[in-house]
Scaffold this motif. Structure first.
Motif, PDB file in Angstrom:
ATOM      1  N   GLU A 325      -0.968   6.428  14.578  1.00 49.96           N
ATOM      2  CA  GLU A 325      -0.548   5.327  13.724  1.00 49.96           C
ATOM      3  C   GLU A 325      -1.766   4.614  13.130  1.00 49.96           C
ATOM      4  O   GLU A 325      -1.823   4.344  11.931  1.00 49.96           O
ATOM      5  CB  GLU A 325       0.262   4.345  14.555  1.00 49.96           C
ATOM      6  CG  GLU A 325       1.364   3.681  13.767  1.00 49.96           C
ATOM      7  CD  GLU A 325       2.211   2.805  14.666  1.00 49.96           C
ATOM      8  OE1 GLU A 325       2.195   1.582  14.455  1.00 49.96           O
ATOM      9  OE2 GLU A 325       2.839   3.355  15.597  1.00 49.96           O
ATOM     10  N   LYS A 326      -2.741   4.383  14.003  1.00 48.51           N
ATOM     11  CA  LYS A 326      -3.971   3.700  13.570  1.00 48.51           C
ATOM     12  C   LYS A 326      -4.669   4.537  12.496  1.00 48.51           C
ATOM     13  O   LYS A 326      -5.110   4.031  11.459  1.00 48.51           O
ATOM     14  CB  LYS A 326      -4.882   3.525  14.779  1.00 48.51           C
ATOM     15  CG  LYS A 326      -6.081   2.659  14.534  1.00 48.51           C
ATOM     16  CD  LYS A 326      -6.910   2.571  15.785  1.00 48.51           C
ATOM     17  CE  LYS A 326      -8.339   2.233  15.451  1.00 48.51           C
ATOM     18  NZ  LYS A 326      -9.266   2.684  16.453  1.00 48.51           N
ATOM     19  N   ASN A 327      -4.699   5.843  12.774  1.00 47.12           N
ATOM     20  CA  ASN A 327      -5.350   6.764  11.862  1.00 47.12           C
ATOM     21  C   ASN A 327      -4.641   6.780  10.503  1.00 47.12           C
ATOM     22  O   ASN A 327      -5.274   6.749   9.445  1.00 47.12           O
ATOM     23  CB  ASN A 327      -5.328   8.157  12.490  1.00 47.12           C
ATOM     24  CG  ASN A 327      -6.302   9.079  11.820  1.00 47.12           C
ATOM     25  OD1 ASN A 327      -7.483   8.755  11.735  1.00 47.12           O
ATOM     26  ND2 ASN A 327      -5.814  10.194  11.310  1.00 47.12           N
ATOM     27  N   GLN A 328      -3.287   6.779  10.606  1.00 44.19           N
ATOM     28  CA  GLN A 328      -2.484   6.800   9.388  1.00 44.19           C
ATOM     29  C   GLN A 328      -2.710   5.518   8.587  1.00 44.19           C
ATOM     30  O   GLN A 328      -2.864   5.562   7.361  1.00 44.19           O
ATOM     31  CB  GLN A 328      -1.016   6.888   9.808  1.00 44.19           C
ATOM     32  CG  GLN A 328      -0.144   7.580   8.793  1.00 44.19           C
ATOM     33  CD  GLN A 328       1.272   7.662   9.325  1.00 44.19           C
ATOM     34  OE1 GLN A 328       1.526   7.424  10.499  1.00 44.19           O
ATOM     35  NE2 GLN A 328       2.181   7.987   8.458  1.00 44.19           N
ATOM     36  N   ARG A 329      -2.757   4.403   9.337  1.00 45.55           N
ATOM     37  CA  ARG A 329      -2.972   3.108   8.668  1.00 45.55           C
ATOM     38  C   ARG A 329      -4.319   3.081   7.964  1.00 45.55           C
ATOM     39  O   ARG A 329      -4.441   2.601   6.843  1.00 45.55           O
ATOM     40  CB  ARG A 329      -2.910   1.970   9.695  1.00 45.55           C
ATOM     41  CG  ARG A 329      -1.515   1.405   9.856  1.00 45.55           C
ATOM     42  CD  ARG A 329      -1.573  -0.030  10.322  1.00 45.55           C
ATOM     43  NE  ARG A 329      -2.348  -0.190  11.518  1.00 45.55           N
ATOM     44  CZ  ARG A 329      -1.874  -0.075  12.756  1.00 45.55           C
ATOM     45  NH1 ARG A 329      -0.594   0.200  12.923  1.00 45.55           N
ATOM     46  NH2 ARG A 329      -2.646  -0.227  13.803  1.00 45.55           N
ATOM     47  N   GLU A 330      -5.297   3.653   8.624  1.00 50.12           N
ATOM     48  CA  GLU A 330      -6.639   3.691   8.048  1.00 50.12           C
ATOM     49  C   GLU A 330      -6.643   4.512   6.754  1.00 50.12           C
ATOM     50  O   GLU A 330      -7.182   4.107   5.726  1.00 50.12           O
ATOM     51  CB  GLU A 330      -7.584   4.339   9.053  1.00 50.12           C
ATOM     52  CG  GLU A 330      -8.939   3.667   9.091  1.00 50.12           C
ATOM     53  CD  GLU A 330      -9.630   3.978  10.391  1.00 50.12           C
ATOM     54  OE1 GLU A 330     -10.253   5.047  10.449  1.00 50.12           O
ATOM     55  OE2 GLU A 330      -9.509   3.173  11.335  1.00 50.12           O
TER      56      GLU A 330
END
Ligand code: ADP
Length: 552
Positions: A325-330
């Motif tokens: 999720e964090k990666n996607q948000r980034e």
């Protein structure tokens, strides 16, 4: 212990037995000696009487072979000796201890080692009425022979006693150690035991209580640890310096794509992921390790830290986190920045270009109105774009909004009023129907959501089309459905229209003043209000978007 007790008892019995035997032999030896002396005394008295009556002839006729009989005159000359034929050859016996004593006291006694034999001889002498002395002697060997005769049966009895005592010792030692062998160390109180063991039992009880307390403490801590780690979404693995897994939680195999609920002994059994194995090697070499790796669609982060005992690395702790999720948000943020820059650049370039032409006097007076209109249109577009970006950013950062009870019908009515002109321009009829329904929400955001889907329903409609806004309630939800008779959304685009800056037809959207952020704002608003969005669209037939809120 049984053996030691048995050995001690057996040794004691043997010593006691030998002491008894020796004592009995000594007593018997003494008894037989006394018997011999008594016999010598009675024989001496009897023979002395015979000599008194019959003289020396009595001795010559006497047939005694077991004892030596010597008759000595008052001067010490040997008159008769039953063991010697020629007594004249014998020396004077006055110096013999027993004879001189008998002359002096009436009777005398002595014991001497025989000159020829190793035995001892017991002498008894009595003085007769004429002063002569009768001496009778016997050897001690006769006593020893008797004793030797009884020693054998005594030893036999001793051997029997020894065997019996060995059996009894064995039984007793077993009986002594049996309560100890059967001692229940966990419940020592329940046993009937020796008093001497009471301090030990007390100590055992105390230790048992301490151990029980420590075990229940450990169990509680283990349960706490298990509960925490079991419910952790992060995977963790504890290993020793030989890569043996000491502990891991269910999230670890799940994140590493291995079978859960299985036992894994080595890290290599759990995963063959190179990044994880590299992290393990690095941590076991004493270095902290952090890296990102992908497992299919899932993006994971591994953090491996060494566990040091003073300077030696004795193991490692490995944490695996799902950072998809964090990666996607980034990624989305990066794309958003790139898109924003791009979206802003186009109108700005156009405005700047026209302004430059006007500044250099290159625009004819007659074109100034048109060019100014274009600059105005582009700047309006920029303002709309910046406003939408601000709205999205606010929703993204989850700024604190004040919620209130909202009447969805009123908000829909307001949106219809605002969009009246746009609908009229396009010849689209807008109809609002349904029940008044209330939700708890942020007015500004909910209005924006309804406005955006209504705006789209008009923008992407056909000439003289229609838009139907319907409000309904079902299963504790308040639904707003906006249905149009427009161009529809192609099936392969339907999943993506809620993405930021996503437009099915860029030029068409731009023509209609779209920014590509409208549905994205709807999606974020829905997330904020815990609402569901449902889209149904058929190309060239129309689109229906329903937002389902939780009822107030
Ligand atoms: P825009 O500002 O371009 O309208 P949106 O995020 O509101 O951006 O919509 C994304 C895209 O989805 C639009 O560009 C359009 O292609 C499509 N779309 C949205 N609503 C409708 C609709 N009611 N009918 C047809 N296409 C639609």
């Amino acid at each position: 212990m049984t053996k030691r007790i048995f050995r001690a008892m057996a040794l004691t019995s043997v010593i006691a037995l030998f002491a008894c035997i020796l004592f009995v032999i000594a007593v018997l030896f003494n008894y037989f000696n006394t018997q011999v002396i008594n016999e010598l005394e009675s024989s001496a008295a009897y023979i002395a009487e015979g000599i008194e009556e019959n003289g020396i002839e009595y001795l010559r006729n006497l047939e005694v072979h077991s004892k030596r009989i010597t008759y000595v005159s008052a001067e010490g000359t040997v008159l008769f000796d039953n063991t010697v034929t020629d007594v004249s050859q014998m020396d004077n016996h006055l110096n013999r201890e027993e004879i001189s004593e008998a002359i002096k006291n009436g009777s005398g006694k002595s014991t001497r080692a025989s000159e020829t034999l190793t035995e001892r001889t017991i002498y008894h002498a009595v003085r007769l009425s004429d002063g002569s002395v009768l001496r009778i002697s016997d050897t001690e060997s006769s006593t020893s022979v008797i004793i030797a005769g009884i020693t054998q049966p005594i030893l036999l009895i001793g051997a029997v006693i020894f065997i019996i005592s060995a059996i009894v010792s064995s039984q007793i030692s077993k009986a002594i150690t049996e309560p100890l062998n059967n001692l229940d160390v966990t419940h020592p109180d329940k046993e009937m035991l020796y008093d001497e063991l009471k301090p030990l039992i007390k100590k055992l009880n105390e230790q048992n209580a301490t151990i029980d307390r420590q075990i229940s403490d450990l169990k509680r801590k283990q349960t706490e640890f298990d509960t925490i780690t079991k419910n952790m979404s992060e995977g963790f693995i504890i290993i020793d310096s030989f890569r043996n897994i000491l502990s891991f939680n269910p999230a670890a195999p799940r994140l590493l794509g291995s079978e859960t609920g299985k036992e894994y002994r080595y890290v290599s059994n759990l995963t063959d992921n190179e990044t994880v194995l590299e992290g393990v090697n690095s941590a076991l070499s004493g270095n902290h390790f952090e890296a990102k790796f992908f497992r299919g669609e899932t993006c994971c982060q591994i953090i491996a830290s060494p566990v040091n005992n003073e300077v030696v690395t004795v193991g490692a702790i490995i944490l695996i986190l799902d950072i998809s999720e964090k990666n996607q948000r980034e990624t989305m943020r990066q794309e958003f920045t790139a898109n924003v820059s791009h979206e802003l650049k186009t109108p700005l370039t156009s405005i700047s270009g026209f302004a430059e032409l006007m500044m250099n006097g290159m625009v004819k007076q007659s074109d100034i109105t048109d060019i100014s209109a274009t600059i105005y249109k582009e700047s309006r577009r920029l303002i709309t774009l910046v406003n939408d970006i601000i709205k999205i950013s606010e929703l993204d950062s989850r700024s604190s909004y004040e919620t209130e009870e909202l009447d969805l019908y009123d908000l829909c009515d307001e949106a219809v009023t605002v969009l009246e002109d746009a609908a009229e321009r396009k010849g689209v009829s807008v109809e609002l129907e349904g029940t008044r329904t209330k939700i708890n929400g942020v007015k500004q955001i909910v209005f924006e959501m309804i406005y955006n889907i209504c705006d789209n329903a008009i923008k992407y409609n056909k000439e003289n089309g229609s838009v139907k806004i319907e409000l309904s309630e079902a299963d504790g939800r308040a639904n707003v459905s906006v249905k149009d008779t427009g161009i529809g959304i192609p099936y392969d685009h339907q999943n993506r229209v809620f993405e930021r800056f996503y437009r099915v037809d860029k030029s068409h959207s731009k023509q209609t003043g779209g920014t590509g952020l409208g549905l994205s704002i709807v999606k974020h608003g829905a997330l904020f209000h815990d609402a569901d969005i449902h889209l149904e669209s058929t190309p060239n037939v129309g689109t229906e978007i329903t937002i389902s809120f939780k009822k107030a």
